[in-house]
Design a protein around this motif. Structure first.
Motif, PDB file in Angstrom:
ATOM      1  N   UNK A 270       0.860  -1.187   0.000  1.00 26.26           N
ATOM      2  CA  UNK A 270       0.000   0.000   0.000  1.00 26.26           C
ATOM      3  C   UNK A 270       0.890   1.228   0.000  1.00 26.26           C
ATOM      4  N   UNK A 271       0.820   2.004  -1.066  1.00 27.03           N
ATOM      5  CA  UNK A 271       1.631   3.215  -1.169  1.00 27.03           C
ATOM      6  C   UNK A 271       0.778   4.476  -1.275  1.00 27.03           C
ATOM      7  N   UNK A 272      -0.539   4.302  -1.347  1.00 19.84           N
ATOM      8  CA  UNK A 272      -1.454   5.432  -1.409  1.00 19.84           C
ATOM      9  C   UNK A 272      -2.753   5.038  -0.725  1.00 19.84           C
ATOM     10  N   UNK A 273      -3.381   6.001  -0.044  1.00 25.08           N
ATOM     11  CA  UNK A 273      -4.582   5.698   0.730  1.00 25.08           C
ATOM     12  C   UNK A 273      -5.867   5.787  -0.076  1.00 25.08           C
ATOM     13  N   UNK A 274      -5.848   6.499  -1.176  1.00 23.75           N
ATOM     14  CA  UNK A 274      -7.065   6.628  -1.960  1.00 23.75           C
ATOM     15  C   UNK A 274      -8.147   7.383  -1.202  1.00 23.75           C
TER      16      UNK A 274
ATOM     17  N   UNK B  13      -2.128  12.873   2.748  1.00 25.55           N
ATOM     18  CA  UNK B  13      -1.206  11.750   2.831  1.00 25.55           C
ATOM     19  C   UNK B  13       0.223  12.235   3.044  1.00 25.55           C
ATOM     20  N   UNK B  14       0.959  11.450   3.815  1.00 23.63           N
ATOM     21  CA  UNK B  14       2.392  11.685   4.011  1.00 23.63           C
ATOM     22  C   UNK B  14       3.097  10.341   3.929  1.00 23.63           C
ATOM     23  N   UNK B  15       4.400  10.381   3.802  1.00 25.70           N
ATOM     24  CA  UNK B  15       5.218   9.165   3.828  1.00 25.70           C
ATOM     25  C   UNK B  15       6.140   9.238   5.039  1.00 25.70           C
ATOM     26  N   UNK B  16       6.060   8.225   5.876  1.00 25.91           N
ATOM     27  CA  UNK B  16       6.838   8.173   7.109  1.00 25.91           C
ATOM     28  C   UNK B  16       7.986   7.187   6.941  1.00 25.91           C
ATOM     29  N   UNK B  17       9.241   7.623   7.118  1.00 28.14           N
ATOM     30  CA  UNK B  17      10.367   6.692   7.041  1.00 28.14           C
ATOM     31  C   UNK B  17      10.302   5.676   8.187  1.00 28.14           C
ATOM     32  N   UNK B  18      10.392   4.404   7.839  1.00 25.54           N
ATOM     33  CA  UNK B  18      10.446   3.329   8.822  1.00 25.54           C
ATOM     34  C   UNK B  18      11.668   2.474   8.523  1.00 25.54           C
ATOM     35  N   UNK B  19      11.891   1.457   9.324  1.00 26.80           N
ATOM     36  CA  UNK B  19      13.131   0.705   9.209  1.00 26.80           C
ATOM     37  C   UNK B  19      13.358   0.036   7.875  1.00 26.80           C
TER      38      UNK B  19
END
Length: 291
Positions: A23-27, A54-60
């Motif tokens: 999932x890269x977009x919430x729609x 929408x935002x993109x959060x850096x995770x591990x």
């Protein structure tokens, strides 16, 4: 309408492998599994005065998509993590974020199932549970929530004034996160499962973590919830009284005539008086605990 059982899994955080985010977009819109939506009751909050989207959060292991709503131009807004039901971050969860942002909070709802699949597009609740929710490790979820706090702080919010709230599956996660993050000030769990059979992937339930709570939790439960029997709520209340300081400061409110998902204003389970009372109790709980 089926209730939303909280089936989750748990693996050590260090075991995560880098994997593709599905999932890269919430729609837009509501989850397929809850159609048709009760349009006459579904609350819709506008974005006037907000920075929302929408935002993109850096995770591990990459970047996780999330929905963020915060007052435009306000520095150091307190942070509220919003954890979804099993249906993921659909319009209802986004609207909850906007409601909180209108009150001065930086609210962020991460798509915590992003690696496993998109529950918003799946019309079968059993399929969501079997193929997505049951394969989402709790430890991964907790780490992702930590990443959201760090991201929000980096965007100018006040990560030291931190709260969490969650619904159904997210209610259970709220209890778990309250036992995980010592920086948390308050949690509000809406009808999250408290006890259950453990397994390799689900060794702990909230009742097992009472002695590890880092912040007080307000639990909001329905007396007519067939998926969370009252005896389990009563067992949790008894355990809290015998727990540590944060546990003893916690409280469970039971609405006698409310079913599961009574806050979900887009579903037939919605109960307006109980939902509104619970919302006000949540806000008072945040304020009382410094959020």
């Amino acid at each position: 309408m089926q209730t939303d059982p909280e089936f989750d899994s748990l693996v050590p955080a260090q075991s995560f492998d880098r994997r593709r985010f599905l999932v890269t977009s919430l729609g837009a819109g509501f989850a397929a599994a809850v159609q048709p939506v009760m349009a006459q009751t579904a609350i819709s909050t506008d974005v006037a005065g907000l920075l929302a989207g929408e935002v993109k959060v850096p995770v591990g292991d990459g970047e996780m998509v999330a929905y963020r709503a915060t007052p435009a131009g306000k520095a150091k807004a307190p942070v509220v993590l919003v954890v979804s039901e099993i249906f993921g971050v659909h319009e209802y969860i986004k609207d909850v974020c906007r409601r909180l942002a209108k009150l001065g909070y930086c609210a962020i709802a991460p798509e915590l199932f992003a690696r496993q699949g998109d529950p918003r597009l799946t019309s079968s609740i059993p399929d969501i549970l079997a193929n997505i929710v049951n394969k989402t490790p709790d430890a991964q979820v907790l780490a992702d929530l930590d990443a959201c706090v760090a991201w929000a702080a980096g965007q100018g919010a006040d990560g030291k004034r931190l709260a969490i709230t969650g619904f159904c599956w997210g209610g259970r996660i709220t209890w778990l996160y309250a036992a995980h993050n010592p920086q948390l000030k308050a949690g509000v769990a809406w009808y999250g499962r408290l006890v259950g059979a453990t397994s390799e992937f689900m060794p702990k339930y909230p009742i097992d973590l009472v002695g590890q709570l880092q912040a007080p939790v307000l639990g909001l439960y329905g007396g007519l919830d067939t998926g969370i029997p009252l005896e389990t709520v009563e067992a949790m209340e008894a355990a809290l009284k015998q727990g540590n300081a944060a546990a003893r400061a916690s409280h469970i409110e039971v609405y006698d005539n409310a079913p599961h998902a009574f806050h979900a204003d887009y579903r037939p389970s919605y109960r307006k008086p109980e939902a509104e009372d619970g919302w006000q109790r949540m806000l008072a709980w945040f304020a009382r605990n410094g959020v």
